[in-house]
Each structure stands twice: as structure tokens, then as C-alpha cells.
Design an enzyme around this catalytic site. Structure first.
Site, PDB file in Angstrom:
ATOM      1  N   LYS A 164      38.785  41.163  31.116  1.00 42.46           N
ATOM      2  CA  LYS A 164      37.569  41.911  31.497  1.00 42.46           C
ATOM      3  C   LYS A 164      37.682  42.413  32.937  1.00 42.46           C
ATOM      4  CE  LYS A 164      35.289  39.507  34.616  1.00 42.46           C
ATOM      5  NZ  LYS A 164      34.863  39.189  35.752  1.00 42.46           N
ATOM      6  N   ASP A 173      31.096  33.462  31.192  1.00 39.80           N
ATOM      7  CA  ASP A 173      31.717  34.744  30.834  1.00 39.80           C
ATOM      8  C   ASP A 173      32.185  34.779  29.380  1.00 39.80           C
ATOM      9  OD1 ASP A 173      31.408  36.047  33.224  1.00 39.80           O
ATOM     10  OD2 ASP A 173      33.450  35.672  33.946  1.00 39.80           O
TER      11      ASP A 173
HETATM   12  P1  ATP Z   1      36.927  34.679  36.140  1.00 38.36           P
HETATM   13  O1  ATP Z   1      36.983  36.147  36.120  1.00 38.36           O
HETATM   14  O2  ATP Z   1      36.189  34.103  34.939  1.00 38.36           O
HETATM   15  O3  ATP Z   1      36.550  34.058  37.452  1.00 38.36           O
HETATM   16  P2  ATP Z   1      39.670  34.112  36.728  1.00 38.36           P
HETATM   17  O4  ATP Z   1      40.569  35.238  36.354  1.00 38.36           O
HETATM   18  O5  ATP Z   1      39.322  33.996  38.161  1.00 38.36           O
HETATM   19  O6  ATP Z   1      38.398  34.181  35.813  1.00 38.36           O
HETATM   20  P3  ATP Z   1      41.001  32.326  34.943  1.00 38.36           P
HETATM   21  O7  ATP Z   1      42.264  33.070  34.772  1.00 38.36           O
HETATM   22  O8  ATP Z   1      40.053  32.371  33.812  1.00 38.36           O
HETATM   23  O9  ATP Z   1      40.287  32.773  36.288  1.00 38.36           O
HETATM   24  O10 ATP Z   1      41.367  30.797  35.296  1.00 38.36           O
HETATM   25  C1  ATP Z   1      40.751  30.076  36.288  1.00 38.36           C
HETATM   26  C2  ATP Z   1      41.033  28.593  36.091  1.00 38.36           C
HETATM   27  O11 ATP Z   1      40.629  28.173  34.787  1.00 38.36           O
HETATM   28  C3  ATP Z   1      42.492  28.229  36.233  1.00 38.36           C
HETATM   29  O12 ATP Z   1      42.657  27.478  37.402  1.00 38.36           O
HETATM   30  C4  ATP Z   1      42.849  27.421  35.003  1.00 38.36           C
HETATM   31  O13 ATP Z   1      43.406  26.178  35.314  1.00 38.36           O
HETATM   32  C5  ATP Z   1      41.547  27.243  34.235  1.00 38.36           C
HETATM   33  N1  ATP Z   1      41.726  27.558  32.791  1.00 38.36           N
HETATM   34  C6  ATP Z   1      41.170  26.892  31.775  1.00 38.36           C
HETATM   35  N2  ATP Z   1      41.522  27.432  30.597  1.00 38.36           N
HETATM   36  C7  ATP Z   1      42.315  28.469  30.854  1.00 38.36           C
HETATM   37  C8  ATP Z   1      42.993  29.421  30.032  1.00 38.36           C
HETATM   38  N3  ATP Z   1      42.928  29.394  28.691  1.00 38.36           N
HETATM   39  N4  ATP Z   1      43.694  30.385  30.647  1.00 38.36           N
HETATM   40  C9  ATP Z   1      43.755  30.441  32.007  1.00 38.36           C
HETATM   41  N5  ATP Z   1      43.153  29.554  32.816  1.00 38.36           N
HETATM   42  C10 ATP Z   1      42.438  28.569  32.263  1.00 38.36           C
END
Ligand code: ATP
Length: 289
Positions: A10, A137
Site C-alpha cells: 500500500k 492497516d
Molecule cells: P506500515 O506501513 O504498516 O507501518 P511497514 O512497511 O513500516 O508497515 P512492515 O514491513 O509491515 O512495516 O513490518 C514492520 C515490522 O513488522 C517488522 O519489524 C516485522 O518484524 C514485523 N512483521 C510481522 N509480520 C510481518 C510480515 N508478514 N512481513 C513483514 N514484517 C512483519
């Protein structure tokens, strides 16, 4: 039995924080869009009674800390099949800690996949309600497409789909911690907000230029030395002809919207030469449940 699902990344076309609530959470107002950068999720029913996960990114936890595992547990509990065994294979392409909701997208893909395995026992609204329990989200990621999200991100309204275009996404070589950015935002306060009403109108009119010009994220206003790298990437995107460029979520990925495929390719090449994660993607529409 095995099902395969794609988990769509997203992007935030807008991100506004409208209030800090008594429960410590922030009220958000965001225009969200899924794009064609995906993780591949394969769910297989097993003889056992456990949910086992594996992932191509070694540093991602594969136990209950993984949102995809939690989503599977939540679905099974909701339909009263807690004692069923599954393996969940995640082949991730969505960068972690990028503001692209990779974990939430995986969780939503697991909810869609489990729902298919169990003969579509839930409709879209029911799946979104269940998704809320897994993460704020996750509800948006269930159907994806173009939506307005409020509250913690779980109150959703469908919007006119974003017109087709090229989107160049670039992630610098650092991640930004979400709680840290909220703390900084609380300290500094906000002076500028996105024109969300203008964004909704531009989407309705399918006016790509109007959309690109109204892209805005309040977290870019937070004073943090890393925002300098974000600004540099934005400048590169705009120099190569992006109609608008903005950081997504709490970063660290930044994206630019192009209506010229050649310009998008030149821009991506330049960013890749700088050894940055960079992909050209397109907006995606809602997934059928
Ligand atoms: P957001 O936009 O929701 O803030 P983000 O891109 O910042 O997401 P994610 O890639 O979703 O962050 O991952 C953040 C944390 O979530 C990571 O530190 C990871 O350890 C944990 N996590 C739990 N499940 C997953 C998954 N399926 N894939 C990636 N990270 C995951």
C-alpha cells in the site's frame, strides 16, 4: 489443499493526523492505494494442529509475532476450527519498515486465502472486521484498491479507483520506527495538513495531475535528519518528471507518480545506480473476496 494469494503493497496518497486520542492512539485520515508490488503467499492444509510459517527474509519472525500467522489463528478461531494445521509460505518482495504495510498485506492475503479454503464463509465486511483485530492497516489490505481510511485506519470508505500511471517507489537504506515518528510529531505539533477533500475530488474526476499535486504526508514535516535523504529522493523523482512525490506512511519509502513510462524508467535506473531499492509499479483495483 493449497491456495495462493498475492499480498499487495500500500501507498499513502495522503496521510493526516487529526487528533491524539485519550487512549494514546492518534486519529488518522488517509487516502490509501494498493500497487502491483506483491508478496506471494501459499497456504497449505496439513495433518498437524499447528500453524507453521516460513519466509524468504530470514530476519522476519515466523512465530506469533508474524501478522500472517496471527491472521490465520484469528480466522480459524472465528470459524471454530482452531485445531486445524497449516503451513504459510511467504515470498516477500515488499520491503520491510518502508511504510508499505508489508506485514498487514500478508495478513490480509492469509485471511482471503483461508476464506477461500473454507468455502468463502465470510463476506468482505466480515473479513475486514476480523482484520481489525489483527492490525489497523490489515482491514484496508483485505480488498485494497483506493480507499479513505479514518480512525486508526480501520474505518474504510471506497473511492473512485486511481487512474493508471507509473509509480516509481524508492526506499533509502534505512527504516524509520513508527512509534518514534509519532512521538516526534506529538512534540513538534502540526502546522500543515493535506487537502484531503481536494484529493477526493481529483480522484472522482480521474484527474491524475490533481491527484499528484495533492499528495502530502504530515510525517514529512517532522524534524528528523533522515528526512534529508527523503527530500533528496523526492527531488530526483521530480527532476525526472514526476507529477508529484511523497513519502508513504511513516517511511522510509518515497514514491513519485509519472504519466510517461520512459521518464519513469530513466528515473528508476538513476536511483538503482545509487544502490537504492527502486521499483516501477502501477495502481491496482480492489480484489474480489
Ligand atoms: P506500515 O506501513 O504498516 O507501518 P511497514 O512497511 O513500516 O508497515 P512492515 O514491513 O509491515 O512495516 O513490518 C514492520 C515490522 O513488522 C517488522 O519489524 C516485522 O518484524 C514485523 N512483521 C510481522 N509480520 C510481518 C510480515 N508478514 N512481513 C513483514 N514484517 C512483519
Amino acid at each position: 489443499m493449497t491456495v495462493q494469494e498475492y499480498a499487495y503493497a500500500k501507498l499513502n496518497l495522503t496521510l493526516d493526523v487529526t487528533a491524539k486520542r485519550d487512549d494514546g492512539y492518534h486519529d488518522m485520515l488517509m487516502v490509501m492505494q494498493t500497487v502491483s508490488l506483491t508478496d506471494q503467499i501459499v497456504i497449505t492444509q496439513t495433518e498437524g494442529k499447528e500453524i507453521r510459517a516460513s519466509c524468504n527474509y530470514r530476519y522476519i519472525p515466523t512465530d506469533e509475532r508474524n501478522l500472517a500467522v496471527r491472521a490465520a489463528g484469528a480466522y480459524l478461531a472465528a470459524i471454530g476450527e482452531e485445531k486445524s494445521g497449516f503451513t504459510i509460505r511467504m515470498d516477500k518482495s515488499i520491503p520491510v519498515g518502508a511504510g508499505m504495510a508489508g506485514g498487514s498485506a500478508d495478513a490480509a492475503a492469509v485471511l482471503r486465502g483461508m476464506n477461500r479454503l473454507y468455502g468463502r464463509r465470510m463476506d468482505r465486511r466480515e473479513l475486514e472486521k476480523l482484520a481489525e483485530q489483527v492490525g489497523s492497516d490489515v482491514a484496508f489490505c483485505v480488498a485494497g484498491g483506493t480507499s479513505l481510511a479514518r480512525g486508526r485506519g480501520e474505518v474504510l470508505e471506497d473511492l473512485t479507483p486511481m487512474p493508471d500511471c507509473q509509480i516509481v517507489i524508492c526506499k533509502p537504506n534505512f527504516s524509520i520506527s513508527t512509534p518514534e515518528l509519532f512521538r516526534k510529531l506529538d512534540q513538534t505539533g502540526l502546522r500543515t495538513h493535506p487537502d484531503t477533500a481536494g484529493m477526493l475530488k481529483a480522484l472522482e474526476e480521474r484527474d491524475l495531475k490533481g491527484i499528484a499535486l495533492r499528495m502530502f504526508n504530515v510525517f514529512e514535516e517532522v524534524s528528523d535528519r533522515r528526512m534529508r535523504s527523503e527530500a533528496e529522493i523526492k527531488h530526483t523523482l521530480l527532476d525526472f518528471g514526476a507529477m508529484g512525490a511523497v513519502m508513504t506512511g511513516t517511511g522510509s519509502a518515497v514514491f513519485g507518480v509519472f504519466n510517461d513510462a520512459g521518464a519513469a524508467e530513466d528515473c528508476a535506473e538513476k536511483l538503482q545506480r545509487e544502490r537504492l531499492f527502486c521499483r516501477i509499479v502501477r495502481p491496482t483495483e480492489k480484489t474480489e473476496i
